[in-house]
Design a protein around this motif. Structure first.
Motif, short mmCIF file in Angstrom:
data_model
loop_
_atom_site.label_atom_id
_atom_site.label_comp_id
_atom_site.label_asym_id
_atom_site.label_seq_id
_atom_site.Cartn_x
_atom_site.Cartn_y
_atom_site.Cartn_z
N PRO A 145 2.31 -33.85 72.55
CA PRO A 145 1.72 -34.36 71.30
C PRO A 145 2.22 -33.68 70.04
N GLU A 146 2.65 -32.42 70.15
CA GLU A 146 3.22 -31.71 69.00
C GLU A 146 4.00 -30.50 69.50
N PHE A 147 4.88 -29.99 68.66
CA PHE A 147 5.66 -28.79 69.02
C PHE A 147 4.85 -27.56 68.59
N TYR A 148 3.87 -27.23 69.41
CA TYR A 148 2.91 -26.17 69.07
C TYR A 148 3.51 -24.79 69.37
N ALA A 149 2.96 -23.80 68.70
CA ALA A 149 3.33 -22.41 68.92
C ALA A 149 2.24 -21.53 68.34
N ARG A 176 6.03 -39.99 71.18
CA ARG A 176 5.39 -40.96 70.27
C ARG A 176 4.23 -40.29 69.54
N ASN A 177 4.16 -40.53 68.24
CA ASN A 177 3.11 -39.97 67.36
C ASN A 177 3.19 -38.45 67.24
N ASN A 178 4.26 -37.84 67.69
CA ASN A 178 4.44 -36.39 67.56
C ASN A 178 5.03 -36.11 66.18
N GLY A 179 4.21 -35.51 65.31
CA GLY A 179 4.63 -35.29 63.93
C GLY A 179 5.44 -34.04 63.70
N GLY A 180 5.75 -33.27 64.75
CA GLY A 180 6.62 -32.10 64.59
C GLY A 180 5.92 -30.81 64.91
N GLY A 181 6.41 -29.72 64.30
CA GLY A 181 5.84 -28.40 64.56
C GLY A 181 6.91 -27.32 64.54
N SER A 182 6.89 -26.46 65.54
CA SER A 182 7.73 -25.27 65.58
C SER A 182 9.21 -25.61 65.76
N LEU A 183 10.02 -25.16 64.80
CA LEU A 183 11.46 -25.38 64.86
C LEU A 183 12.09 -24.59 66.00
N PHE A 184 11.64 -23.35 66.20
CA PHE A 184 12.16 -22.52 67.30
C PHE A 184 11.96 -23.23 68.63
N ASP A 185 10.79 -23.82 68.83
CA ASP A 185 10.49 -24.43 70.13
C ASP A 185 11.29 -25.69 70.38
N VAL A 186 11.55 -26.48 69.34
CA VAL A 186 12.34 -27.69 69.57
C VAL A 186 13.77 -27.31 69.95
N THR A 218 -3.88 -30.78 73.11
CA THR A 218 -2.73 -30.31 72.34
C THR A 218 -1.52 -30.02 73.22
N TYR A 219 -1.76 -29.52 74.41
CA TYR A 219 -0.67 -28.98 75.22
C TYR A 219 0.08 -30.05 76.03
N ALA A 220 1.31 -29.71 76.39
CA ALA A 220 2.15 -30.60 77.19
C ALA A 220 1.51 -30.85 78.55
N ARG A 221 1.69 -32.05 79.06
CA ARG A 221 1.23 -32.36 80.40
C ARG A 221 2.13 -33.44 80.99
N SER A 222 2.04 -33.63 82.30
CA SER A 222 2.98 -34.54 82.96
C SER A 222 2.28 -35.38 84.02
N ALA A 223 2.97 -36.43 84.42
CA ALA A 223 2.48 -37.33 85.48
C ALA A 223 3.70 -37.98 86.12
N GLY A 268 0.46 -16.04 73.16
CA GLY A 268 -0.06 -17.41 73.06
C GLY A 268 0.89 -18.43 73.64
N ARG A 269 0.40 -19.65 73.79
CA ARG A 269 1.20 -20.71 74.41
C ARG A 269 2.23 -21.27 73.42
N ARG A 270 3.37 -21.65 73.97
CA ARG A 270 4.44 -22.27 73.20
C ARG A 270 4.85 -23.56 73.88
N SER A 271 5.17 -24.55 73.08
CA SER A 271 5.50 -25.87 73.64
C SER A 271 6.75 -25.83 74.50
N SER A 272 7.78 -25.09 74.10
CA SER A 272 9.02 -25.07 74.88
C SER A 272 8.80 -24.47 76.27
N ILE A 273 7.98 -23.43 76.36
CA ILE A 273 7.69 -22.80 77.65
C ILE A 273 6.86 -23.74 78.52
N ASP A 274 5.86 -24.39 77.90
CA ASP A 274 5.01 -25.31 78.66
C ASP A 274 5.79 -26.52 79.16
N VAL A 275 6.69 -27.06 78.33
CA VAL A 275 7.50 -28.20 78.75
C VAL A 275 8.41 -27.79 79.91
#
Length: 715
Positions: A378-382, A416-426, A356-361, A389-396
């Protein structure tokens, strides 16, 4: 029941609890369940939906047509006289039922449906009792949108004959192919053509018998009412849904990920079981062979016989697909382009950590001596219920910081294939790349446009940036891509456009006592569209989506899977621009596009994908042959085109993908399953022809940036 007070709509939009009850004493007994649900839903739609249609005779007729189509998508159940008489009696009554009149329309339609199915069951037994002649040149049209309801019983029976012949032909050819591959195997009993033809009819009879039995026993009046309610809500817009209590609990369970299965969310559409989405990192996603829109035709347990899913409910299909950890389930899949394939998957526990969480290479190019970073989200999780808890904006932000420290020449954000999620985090994530300023405008039904912006002026990363998207990048992903595009901050790369979902929904329970609730509901739940997103440049992301700056042909380009392909989708529109200052870059978009176009001209892979995808789309729109030679030839050609797409979709010269050292997401992993998923992700990146093009684009941006900065230094 009284109308929902307007002030309560404000509370609704603010997320507060509200309820309403009847203020007018009824002279009759309390309303029955169906009447109560319809009246509550009618009030919600008319008084709280973002863009409500008038609930009148015109709306009623649209719902009627949709309900009839949902029950009979291939137009081989109802007669033209059924349609005409039912519409004359009830086509303009549904709006009255939503305002308190006794519910009669769906009951009348259901009664005729049951009668016609009983007739079809008798025909089926008679038709399948005799051999089919597969040398006759005839065809079948299975797309109900291209058909009228049959004008006579004779025409209707002939449609059933052709449908049964087509289903039997599929099975007959499979049996012939099986005999050809196994005839030299020890112990294999070779049967004659006649025996296999009869076996194919028996298999079809088994499937259809199950279908009719389900119609009689399991497709209850409540089931048809739930379908009827969704015809009502989906006519308002495709994302406004009605869920009975059982379905709500089922979908909640699907989201929990606490079972052993393949990690695919299913939906029932047009009488078929379709894949709605694949959980990131699940067996379904890791296989790379399943996509939203795929139809699951059959399910087999390991090497056992395949169960045909015709007539199955989602819940029944799930029972077959789930099982013990480590066991194999085989799905026979029909792709949107008409091709068939068998996909074998090992059941796993669905986990939500790495997946679920952001990762990089980092992608290294030894020839150009560049390093391009990729952040996969994969998604804007929160964790809304956990302050820690983890938030996508902080992890990115953490992943971007790691890439900066690795001194990359540019960064790709993969949505790609990211269907959305937390408005605050985007909103916060856009701020990492543009700093202070507006990100998105959100408007409710009373025409208030609220601008959501970033307060922090600091920019975490100001170098070359690209955003990868595809047809299934939706909602929050579209907000991010639109903001980056409007600011001129980076280049959007991918499909012609993103999905085009620019609306916001909220679940609202229907309660027998209070009317409306946010808690458990005994009558069901409505997922209601309440707001709409708009870009800072003023245009909506609804319907139109975000158009890529650099378009890369996709195998799904011709598939009708986007928001705009639904006739009930809300329209595109525009509002005033927000006040924002575009980003100043050294690179010029037109120059970057020209360089990319030159590369694509010499890339045969994308040419094959585009040409074959268009060919498959044309074939898929045609009728299907019932002559065995024509059927075999068509299937052969379709398979060849699909195989060519698969063959060119992986890089021959793989990208050099390296993971960041000492990264807790991708290194020193004790979990063997997680370690394997990391390796699979790394391998998938190395073979990704789309990522390869994105890397070249960011290389161009970095090169132009470097030249410009060196030129400025000389001055």
């Amino acid at each position: 029941m009284k109308r929902l007070p307007f002030v309560l709509l404000v509370l609704l939009l603010a997320g507060s609890f509200f309820a309403f009850k009847s203020s007018v004493a009824r002279n009759t007994a309390p309303p029955e369940k169906y009447e109560q649900i319809m009246e509550l839903v009618g009030q919600l739609l008319s008084q709280a939906h973002f863009s409500p249609q008038n609930i009148d005779d015109k709306f009623s007729e649209k719902v009627f047509d949709k309900f009839m189509s949902d029950l009979d998508p291939e137009k081989n159940i109802f007669l033209k006289t059924d349609y005409d008489s039912l519409k004359a009696l009830y086509g303009n009554q549904i709006d009255d039922e939503m305002k308190g009149a006794p519910v009669k329309s769906f009951l009348a339609v259901s009664s005729v449906f049951d009668q016609r199915n009983s007739e079809a069951q008798k025909w089926t037994q008679s038709i399948l009792s005799k051999p089919f002649d597969y040398t006759i040149d005839e065809s079948i049209q299975l797309d109900g949108d291209q058909l009228q309801y049959p004008a006579s019983q004779q025409e209707r029976e002939d449609r059933w004959r052709k449908k049964l012949k087509y289903l039997s032909l599929e099975r007959y050819v499979d049996l012939l192919d099986e005999r050809k591959s196994n005839k030299n195997q020890k112990g294999y009993v070779v049967k004659t053509d006649g025996q296999l033809e009869k076996e194919a009819r028996l298999k079809t009879d088994t499937v259809l018998s199950r279908l009719f039995e389900r119609y009689k026993v399991k497709f209850t009046t409540d089931d048809k009412f739930n379908m009827f309610m969704n015809a009502i809500t989906n006519t308002m817009d495709p994302h406004t849904d009605f869920m009975p209590p059982l379905d709500k609990r089922y979908f909640d369970e699907e989201m929990s990920g606490t079972f052993y299965g393949i990690g695919a969310l299913l939906q029932q559409a047009d009488g078929k079981i379709k894949i709605a989405s694949c959980n990131v990192g699940s067996p379904a996603a890791k296989s790379g062979q399943l996509e939203p829109g795929d139809i699951i035709a059959k399910v087999a347990q390991g090497d056992g016989p395949a169960e045909d899913l015709m007539g199955y409910t989602i819940q029944d299909a799930v029972k077959l697909i789930r099982g013990k950890e480590g066991t194999i389930v085989k799905l026979t899949i029909k792709k949107p382009n008409g091709t068939m394939k068998v996909v074998a998957l090992k059941r796993e526990k669905i986990v939500n950590d790495f997946d679920t969480y952001a990762r990089s290479a980092i992608i290294r190019d030894s020839v150009k001596n560049t390093k391009i970073g990729i952040v996969y989200l994969p998604e804007f999780y929160a964790a809304f219920d956990d302050a820690n808890g983890r938030r996508s904006s902080i992890d990115v932000a953490k992943e971007v910081q790691k890439l900066k420290e690795a001194k990359v020449d540019g960064i790709i954000i993969d949505l790609r294939n990211n269907g959305g999620g937390s408005l605050f985090d985007v909103v916060q994530m856009v701020g990492l790349f543009v700093g202070k300023g507006p990100v998105v405008q959100v408007k409710d039904r009373i025409n208030r446009a609220n601008v959501l912006d970033v307060k922090d002026e600091s920019v975490l990363y100001d170098g070359p940036l690209a955003v990868m998207v595809n047809e299934f990048s939706a909602s929050a992903s579209e907000i991010f891509a639109a903001a980056i595009q409007d600011y001129g901050r980076g280049v959007i790369i991918g499909s012609t456009s993103t999905y085009g979902k620019g609306t916001v929904q909220r679940n609202i329970g229907l309660d027998a006592k209070t009317g409306i609730t946010y808690g458990e509901s005994d009558l069901g739940t409505v997922k209601l569209t309440l707001q709409k997103f708009y870009r800072v440049s003023g245009g909506s992301t609804q319907l139109k989506g975000v158009e890529s700056d650099i378009v890369l042909p996709s195998p799904l380009d011709e598939s009708k899977l986007k928001e705009r392909d639904n006739k009930d989708a809300l329209p595109y529109d525009e509002i005033n621009k927000a006040a924002y200052t575009p980003w100043k870059s050294y690179w010029n978009l037109n120059e970057i596009k020209t360089l990319s176009e030159e590369r694509l001209k010499s890339d045969s892979s994308f040419r094959v994908i585009k040409e074959n995808t268009q060919w498959l789309a044309r074939e898929n729109d045609k009728s299907y042959p019932l002559n065995i030679d024509a059927y075999r030839q068509e299937r052969k050609e379709i398979k060849q085109k699909a195989d060519q797409i698969i063959a060119v979709s992986k890089l021959k010269n793989k990208l050099n993908i390296s993971l960041l050292p000492n990264d807790p997401n991708t290194s020193h992993i004790d979990d063997k399953n997680k370690e394997e998923r990391v390796k699979q992700w790394q391998k998938a990146l190395s073979e990704d022809i789309y990522l390869n093009q994105a890397v070249d684009v960011v290389d161009d941006m970095a090169h132009i940036d470097k030249l410009a900065k060196n030129g400025n230094m000389q001055h």
